[in-house]
Design a protein around this motif. Structure first.
Motif, PDB file in Angstrom:
ATOM      1  N   ILE A  59      43.751  25.746  24.060  1.00 45.13           N
ATOM      2  CA  ILE A  59      44.339  25.374  22.777  1.00 45.13           C
ATOM      3  C   ILE A  59      45.104  24.086  23.012  1.00 45.13           C
ATOM      4  CG2 ILE A  59      45.877  26.047  20.894  1.00 45.13           C
ATOM      5  CD1 ILE A  59      45.429  28.965  21.723  1.00 45.13           C
ATOM      6  N   GLU A  60      44.703  23.015  22.342  1.00 41.23           N
ATOM      7  CA  GLU A  60      45.264  21.698  22.648  1.00 41.23           C
ATOM      8  C   GLU A  60      45.663  20.966  21.371  1.00 41.23           C
ATOM      9  OE1 GLU A  60      42.627  20.423  26.500  1.00 41.23           O
ATOM     10  OE2 GLU A  60      41.630  20.370  24.543  1.00 41.23           O
ATOM     11  N   LYS A  61      46.724  20.170  21.469  1.00 40.84           N
ATOM     12  CA  LYS A  61      47.084  19.265  20.390  1.00 40.84           C
ATOM     13  C   LYS A  61      46.226  18.009  20.505  1.00 40.84           C
ATOM     14  CE  LYS A  61      51.878  20.729  19.675  1.00 40.84           C
ATOM     15  NZ  LYS A  61      53.288  20.299  19.625  1.00 40.84           N
ATOM     16  N   VAL A  62      45.750  17.533  19.373  1.00 42.72           N
ATOM     17  CA  VAL A  62      44.964  16.302  19.373  1.00 42.72           C
ATOM     18  C   VAL A  62      45.775  15.189  18.724  1.00 42.72           C
ATOM     19  CG1 VAL A  62      42.727  17.426  19.507  1.00 42.72           C
ATOM     20  CG2 VAL A  62      43.763  17.099  17.291  1.00 42.72           C
ATOM     21  N   ASP A  63      45.184  14.011  18.680  1.00 43.37           N
ATOM     22  CA  ASP A  63      45.918  12.766  18.446  1.00 43.37           C
ATOM     23  C   ASP A  63      46.820  12.731  17.227  1.00 43.37           C
ATOM     24  OD1 ASP A  63      43.766  12.923  16.785  1.00 43.37           O
ATOM     25  OD2 ASP A  63      42.797  11.085  17.473  1.00 43.37           O
ATOM     26  N   ASP A  64      46.425  13.268  16.102  1.00 44.07           N
ATOM     27  CA  ASP A  64      47.186  13.063  14.859  1.00 44.07           C
ATOM     28  C   ASP A  64      47.943  14.310  14.404  1.00 44.07           C
ATOM     29  OD1 ASP A  64      44.988  14.549  14.292  1.00 44.07           O
ATOM     30  OD2 ASP A  64      44.284  13.331  12.614  1.00 44.07           O
ATOM     31  N   GLY A  65      48.313  15.169  15.339  1.00 46.18           N
ATOM     32  CA  GLY A  65      49.082  16.354  14.976  1.00 46.18           C
ATOM     33  C   GLY A  65      48.252  17.575  14.698  1.00 46.18           C
ATOM     34  N   ARG A  66      46.929  17.453  14.783  1.00 40.44           N
ATOM     35  CA  ARG A  66      46.074  18.615  14.595  1.00 40.44           C
ATOM     36  C   ARG A  66      46.019  19.443  15.885  1.00 40.44           C
ATOM     37  NH1 ARG A  66      40.477  16.373  12.869  1.00 40.44           N
ATOM     38  NH2 ARG A  66      40.983  14.937  14.560  1.00 40.44           N
ATOM     39  N   ILE A  67      45.427  20.626  15.809  1.00 40.24           N
ATOM     40  CA  ILE A  67      45.269  21.502  16.969  1.00 40.24           C
ATOM     41  C   ILE A  67      43.795  21.864  17.118  1.00 40.24           C
ATOM     42  CG2 ILE A  67      45.701  23.848  17.841  1.00 40.24           C
ATOM     43  CD1 ILE A  67      48.539  23.623  17.020  1.00 40.24           C
ATOM     44  N   ARG A  86      54.342  28.970  14.930  1.00 41.54           N
ATOM     45  CA  ARG A  86      55.320  28.144  14.222  1.00 41.54           C
ATOM     46  C   ARG A  86      54.700  27.400  13.040  1.00 41.54           C
ATOM     47  NH1 ARG A  86      56.377  24.777  18.036  1.00 41.54           N
ATOM     48  NH2 ARG A  86      54.949  23.196  17.237  1.00 41.54           N
ATOM     49  N   ASP A  87      53.565  26.760  13.245  1.00 39.33           N
ATOM     50  CA  ASP A  87      53.010  25.854  12.248  1.00 39.33           C
ATOM     51  C   ASP A  87      51.893  26.458  11.387  1.00 39.33           C
ATOM     52  OD1 ASP A  87      54.701  23.817  13.107  1.00 39.33           O
ATOM     53  OD2 ASP A  87      53.281  23.167  14.653  1.00 39.33           O
ATOM     54  N   TYR A  88      51.252  27.537  11.873  1.00 41.28           N
ATOM     55  CA  TYR A  88      50.150  28.162  11.129  1.00 41.28           C
ATOM     56  C   TYR A  88      50.327  29.681  11.146  1.00 41.28           C
ATOM     57  CZ  TYR A  88      48.320  23.562  12.496  1.00 41.28           C
ATOM     58  OH  TYR A  88      48.158  22.218  12.726  1.00 41.28           O
ATOM     59  N   PRO A  89      51.478  30.175  10.711  1.00 36.11           N
ATOM     60  CA  PRO A  89      51.729  31.620  10.825  1.00 36.11           C
ATOM     61  C   PRO A  89      50.741  32.482  10.066  1.00 36.11           C
ATOM     62  CG  PRO A  89      53.410  30.539   9.477  1.00 36.11           C
ATOM     63  CD  PRO A  89      52.624  29.455  10.144  1.00 36.11           C
ATOM     64  N   VAL A  90      50.120  31.934   9.010  1.00 41.80           N
ATOM     65  CA  VAL A  90      49.110  32.721   8.292  1.00 41.80           C
ATOM     66  C   VAL A  90      47.958  33.091   9.220  1.00 41.80           C
ATOM     67  CG1 VAL A  90      47.836  30.689   7.428  1.00 41.80           C
ATOM     68  CG2 VAL A  90      47.729  32.859   6.189  1.00 41.80           C
ATOM     69  N   LEU A  91      47.618  32.212  10.154  1.00 35.23           N
ATOM     70  CA  LEU A  91      46.536  32.482  11.094  1.00 35.23           C
ATOM     71  C   LEU A  91      46.944  33.553  12.101  1.00 35.23           C
ATOM     72  CD1 LEU A  91      43.796  31.963  12.366  1.00 35.23           C
ATOM     73  CD2 LEU A  91      44.760  29.947  13.499  1.00 35.23           C
ATOM     74  N   THR A 213      32.022  25.004  19.645  1.00 40.44           N
ATOM     75  CA  THR A 213      32.855  24.611  20.776  1.00 40.44           C
ATOM     76  C   THR A 213      34.341  24.629  20.461  1.00 40.44           C
ATOM     77  OG1 THR A 213      32.439  22.294  20.167  1.00 40.44           O
ATOM     78  CG2 THR A 213      31.090  23.245  21.935  1.00 40.44           C
ATOM     79  N   ARG A 214      34.725  24.187  19.256  1.00 39.57           N
ATOM     80  CA  ARG A 214      36.144  24.164  18.905  1.00 39.57           C
ATOM     81  C   ARG A 214      36.328  24.408  17.408  1.00 39.57           C
ATOM     82  NH1 ARG A 214      38.935  18.715  20.834  1.00 39.57           N
ATOM     83  NH2 ARG A 214      37.328  17.858  19.453  1.00 39.57           N
ATOM     84  N   ILE A 215      37.493  24.903  17.055  1.00 41.71           N
ATOM     85  CA  ILE A 215      37.955  24.943  15.675  1.00 41.71           C
ATOM     86  C   ILE A 215      39.139  23.994  15.576  1.00 41.71           C
ATOM     87  CG2 ILE A 215      38.990  26.370  13.872  1.00 41.71           C
ATOM     88  CD1 ILE A 215      37.536  28.756  15.176  1.00 41.71           C
ATOM     89  N   ILE A 216      39.103  23.105  14.606  1.00 40.95           N
ATOM     90  CA  ILE A 216      40.161  22.103  14.454  1.00 40.95           C
ATOM     91  C   ILE A 216      41.035  22.481  13.260  1.00 40.95           C
ATOM     92  CG2 ILE A 216      40.710  19.674  14.240  1.00 40.95           C
ATOM     93  CD1 ILE A 216      39.095  20.347  16.750  1.00 40.95           C
ATOM     94  N   LEU A 217      42.310  22.736  13.546  1.00 39.51           N
ATOM     95  CA  LEU A 217      43.263  22.993  12.476  1.00 39.51           C
ATOM     96  C   LEU A 217      43.828  21.669  11.978  1.00 39.51           C
ATOM     97  CD1 LEU A 217      45.288  26.014  13.948  1.00 39.51           C
ATOM     98  CD2 LEU A 217      43.290  26.064  12.445  1.00 39.51           C
ATOM     99  N   PRO A 218      44.067  21.540  10.672  1.00 40.36           N
ATOM    100  CA  PRO A 218      44.642  20.292  10.139  1.00 40.36           C
ATOM    101  C   PRO A 218      46.093  20.149  10.558  1.00 40.36           C
ATOM    102  CG  PRO A 218      44.634  21.974   8.457  1.00 40.36           C
ATOM    103  CD  PRO A 218      43.905  22.569   9.636  1.00 40.36           C
ATOM    104  N   ARG A 219      46.683  19.050  10.215  1.00 37.30           N
ATOM    105  CA  ARG A 219      48.127  18.883  10.452  1.00 37.30           C
ATOM    106  C   ARG A 219      48.869  20.001   9.725  1.00 37.30           C
ATOM    107  NH1 ARG A 219      49.799  12.806   9.157  1.00 37.30           N
ATOM    108  NH2 ARG A 219      51.756  13.624   9.991  1.00 37.30           N
ATOM    109  N   PRO A 220      49.970  20.478  10.266  1.00 35.72           N
ATOM    110  CA  PRO A 220      50.692  21.601   9.651  1.00 35.72           C
ATOM    111  C   PRO A 220      50.990  21.380   8.171  1.00 35.72           C
ATOM    112  CG  PRO A 220      51.600  21.100  11.808  1.00 35.72           C
ATOM    113  CD  PRO A 220      50.616  20.014  11.509  1.00 35.72           C
ATOM    114  N   LEU A 221      50.791  22.424   7.382  1.00 39.12           N
ATOM    115  CA  LEU A 221      50.994  22.340   5.941  1.00 39.12           C
ATOM    116  C   LEU A 221      52.453  22.526   5.553  1.00 39.12           C
ATOM    117  CD1 LEU A 221      48.011  24.577   4.721  1.00 39.12           C
ATOM    118  CD2 LEU A 221      48.076  22.087   4.882  1.00 39.12           C
TER     119      LEU A 221
END
Length: 316
Positions: A59-67, A86-91, A213-221
């Motif tokens: 689980i890694e942070k990517v360049d623009d705040g996404r995960i 912290r940032d995606y508690p619904v998940l 290979t990966r699921i990309i989460l958007p920047r925290p809502l």
């Protein structure tokens, strides 16, 4: 169980080469759904390609705040990750609402996206099922249908989709990275699932030679996150109706439902009504419902879940 070969892939490239060379091969991660299907002879791959030793467990942070979540990350690890909590508690809440701790320790993120319906007629090979055997019919239409779908269905199939995690990912607008030997493509989760469309056996846009290979989460809502799940028993049961809901700082809201359709159900154009007119939202979002006498309670139940979540938000 029919005989099959088993190979542990040394890398994702090795795994992709193996599946490209065998039209009856399947990838296996945790195996919590696939192995059950093989025991019942619903799935009968001649080759299983184990991807547990590839580089997909991070689980890694990517360049623009996404995960970025690797496809081999377990459901337990994802639910416990501090950034996710912290940032995606619904998940995190959706994951903890699914299965038992033992299964979450084994089940993978990629496999969760691909789990198949729990319709009892799909699992009973003596019954007609277009999802299992195209063209054979749908025994569920005249049978036990309490847990089955009321939206995005037709005469070919009324099966519902079982994942809790995918419902949360749908409300977050996650993207799915698919890789093959010919390249990589990104698919929004809203476009990943096919629905019924008279071909219920085609459940996703994933091609045979592609690997999640990966699921990309958007920047925290930001805002308030909720996951509500109504089921027949307090735990370890699939949803009758579930809802992932996010109230954003600007006052808007978004919601996705599980248990109502053959895919996570979200109707974005009606979401502007979520905080002003629930009755009109329900009318628009569920206008195409086709319920049986056994599952017609699902729409008023979904409406009540919405009201409950809005009340919880207002109490914060």
């Amino acid at each position: 169980m029919r005989p099959f070969n088993f190979i542990t892939a040394e890398s994702r490239e090795h795994a992709l080469k193996l599946v490209a060379d065998n039209k009856n091969a399947k990838f296996i991660g945790g195996g919590t759904n696939l192995l059950d299907l093989m025991k019942l002879e619903i799935e009968a791959p001649s080759l299983l390609i184990d991807i547990s030793r590839t580089d997909l467990g991070q689980i890694e942070k990517v360049d623009d705040g996404r995960i970025a979540i690797g496809a081999s990350v377990t459901n337990s690890a994802l639910a416990a990750n501090m950034d996710v909590r912290r940032d995606y508690p619904v998940l995190s809440r959706a994951l903890l609402a699914g299965a038992s701790g033992q299964l979450r320790n084994k089940a993978t993120t990629g496999g969760n996206l691909l789990q198949r319906t729990r319709c009892q007629y799909f699992y009973d090979t003596a019954q007609a099922c277009n999802k299992r055997l195209p063209g054979s019919g749908c025994s569920a239409k005249g049978g036990f249908s309490r847990q089955l779908a009321v939206l995005d269905i037709d005469d070919s199939c009324i099966a519902s989709f079982p994942s809790d995690m995918a419902v949360a990912l749908r409300v977050l607008d996650a993207e799915i990275e698919l890789v093959s030997l010919s390249g990589t493509r990104m698919v929004p989760i809203g476009d990943f699932y096919s629905g019924t469309s008279m071909q219920p056996h085609i459940e996703t846009v994933l091609k045979h030679d592609e690997l999640i290979t990966r699921i990309i989460l958007p920047r925290p809502l930001g805002g308030s996150h909720f996951y509500e799940k109504v089921r027949d028993r307090a735990s370890y049961a699939f949803a009758i109706v579930s809802a992932a809901m996010v109230f954003q700082p600007d006052g808007s809201a978004r919601v996705a439902f599980g248990g109502l359709a053959p895919k996570p159900w979200r109707v974005e154009f009606a979401e502007k009504l979520l905080t002003t007119d629930i009755d009109e939202y329900v009318r628009l979002a569920f206008s195409g419902a086709r319920a049986t006498h056994e599952n017609q309670f699902k729409i008023p139940l979904a409406k009540q879940i919405l009201k409950t979540l809005i009340s919880k938000h207002r109490e914060l």
